[in-house]
Structure formats: structure tokens, C-alpha cells
Design a protein around this motif. Structure first.
Motif, PDB file in Angstrom:
ATOM      1  N   ASP A 102       0.854  -1.190   0.000  1.00  0.00           N
ATOM      2  CA  ASP A 102       0.000   0.000   0.000  1.00  0.00           C
ATOM      3  C   ASP A 102       0.886   1.234   0.000  1.00  0.00           C
ATOM      4  N   ASN A 126      -6.575   6.935   6.155  1.00  0.00           N
ATOM      5  CA  ASN A 126      -5.947   5.608   6.124  1.00  0.00           C
ATOM      6  C   ASN A 126      -5.567   5.087   7.509  1.00  0.00           C
ATOM      7  N   LYS A 150      -6.684   1.442   8.245  1.00  0.00           N
ATOM      8  CA  LYS A 150      -5.853   0.466   7.541  1.00  0.00           C
ATOM      9  C   LYS A 150      -4.475   0.362   8.179  1.00  0.00           C
ATOM     10  N   ASP A 160      -4.443  -1.854  11.118  1.00  0.00           N
ATOM     11  CA  ASP A 160      -4.430  -3.271  10.727  1.00  0.00           C
ATOM     12  C   ASP A 160      -3.039  -3.692  10.263  1.00  0.00           C
ATOM     13  N   TYR A 161      -2.362  -2.829   9.494  1.00  0.00           N
ATOM     14  CA  TYR A 161      -1.040  -3.175   8.985  1.00  0.00           C
ATOM     15  C   TYR A 161       0.014  -3.239  10.090  1.00  0.00           C
TER      16      TYR A 161
END
Length: 238
Positions: free
Chosen positions: A218, A228, A231, A234-235
């Protein structure tokens, strides 16, 4: 002279191995002139290996690493350094038996544009205070990190690769490192930063790439950060 649309650094399908271990699996990204780009990812994602691969410091690599429009994938580490790329490693690499001044003067000037000692001391006043009296082993962790960054600034490198520059440092020193990175950007340096501390990275970076299992999965710009955050959690687990 680069076309304005041509990245200073363009990495495409970069594969890297340590012995039989295949670490990078086609990493592709670019860094434009005078910007700060951060590689994010969990431990073991391949971030440090990416920096070492750019410098030719892995067992084997394939793909493309173009700097100032020139292909570097088949060049040796010393040739890459002379092309104008400098790595500040996570372990800092300070020479323990040398004092601050000797550490700063040891690397050769490889091309015009390197900072003088006076300009380095403007960025890191602490180093001037320890100039002739302190060997590398007697410096604090923060002073060693300042010295490691200051040392590569003398070389004339246009692209600085910084690997975890805030690791293990006190908050006040982290703030100083951030201030220095922003000052270097204003002076025209281009920086590729590996950083676990996302909150620090958010204060200095223009763009972010997220790595996982040796691949870029990403990317987004600082102006897209708020959109973001979920996300990123989560990453990275931030």
C-alpha cells in the motif's frame, strides 16, 4: 539534470536474498527529489533489507534500482556510495576508538554539496560540545545517532537512507532528530526513512509505503493520512 517527472530513486521489482533466504519479493516504489518517504511495516517485513539492497549490501539482488536516471543494480556498494547515496544503519556504525571529530572526518567527500562541520554542528550542537574529548563508546545513544547522521552529511550524498533513527532514544532526542530531518529536507536533501515509530514518521514524511513479506502492499501521502488510519492500524498495530 533530471526531468521533473523522473524520480530521484526508482526501485522496480527488487528481489533480494541472504544466502538461500529470499527476503524481498518484487518491491517497487520511488522517491522524488527533496521529499521524505517512509517505509512502514512490522518487524521482518523487509524494510532494512530494502535499504541494504539499494546499497548493494545483500548476498544477491535482481530487479532495477535507478538513481538520477542511472541503473545501479549491477554496481558494487562503493560505486553506489560514490553515486551519491548514503546509508545510516540502525546499529549506527560509530568507530568506538575515535572521538567525535575523527568520526566526522573519516568518510571521504564523494561529490560536491556535503555539509561542513560548522553546518553539522548547527544541526547537532551537542556534538560540538563533545568534539575532541569523547570517544564513540562514551557518547549517549542520542549523541551516537546524531554523529551517525552527521557523518554521512559530509559526503555530498543527495539521497540519505535512515534506518530506525529514533530506536531507543528519549523523547527529547526524537524531537531533535525530527527537527533535523525537516531542516535537511528544506536544504534539498532527499530521505528514505525506515521507522517503526509511526507517530514520529507522521511528523516528517511526505509519503508512506507499507511493506509486508518483502512486498509493497500500500502507499499514501501525508494528506491522506487521516483517511488511512484504520488500515494502518491493521497493517502495523498502531
Amino acid at each position: 539534470m533530471l526531468d521533473a517527472r523522473t524520480p530521484l530513486l526508482a526501485v522496480k521489482d527488487l528481489q533480494a536474498w541472504y544466502g538461500e533466504s529470499h527476503i524481498l519479493h518484487g518491491a517497487t516504489f520511488d522517491v522524488r527529489e527533496s521529499e521524505v518517504v517512509t517505509l512502514l511495516g512490522r518487524n521482518g517485513a523487509g524494510k532494512t533489507t530494502t535499504l541494504k539492497s539499494i546499497m548493494g549490501m545483500v548476498g544477491r539482488r535482481t530487479g532495477s534500482v535507478r538513481f538520477e536516471g542511472n541503473e545501479l543494480i549491477d554496481r558494487s556498494s562503493d560505486q553506489i556510495a560514490r553515486a551519491g547515496i548514503a546509508l545510516c544503519p540502525e546499529e549506527r556504525g560509530i568507530f568506538a576508538s575515535l572521538n567525535v571529530e575523527e568520526n566526522l572526518l573519516l568518510p571521504p567527500v564523494i561529490r560536491p554539496g556535503g555539509l561542513s562541520l560548522e553546518r553539522i554542528f548547527d544541526l547537532f550542537p551537542n556534538l560540538k560540545e563533545r568534539l575532541g574529548a569523547s570517544q564513540g563508546t562514551k557518547l549517549s545513544g542520542g549523541e551516537q545517532q546524531m554523529l551517525a547522521i552527521g557523518r554521512i552529511l559530509r559526503t555530498g550524498a543527495r539521497l540519505l537512507l535512515l534506518d530506525e533513527p529514533t530506536e531507543g532514544l528519549a523523547p527529547v532526542i526524537i524531537q531533535q532528530i525530527g527537527k533535523t530531518i525537516r531542516a535537511l529536507k528544506e536544504q534539498g536533501f532527499t530521505i528514505l526513512l525506515v521507522e517503526q515509530n509511526f507517530r514520529f514518521a507522521a511528523t516528517v514524511a511526505d509519503r508512506y509505503y507499507v511493506m509486508e513479506n518483502g512486498r509493497i502492499i500500500d502507499q499514501f501521502a501525508t494528506v491522506e493520512l487521516d483517511a488511512n488510519l484504520e488500515k494502518l492500524h491493521d497493517y502495523l498495530g498502531v
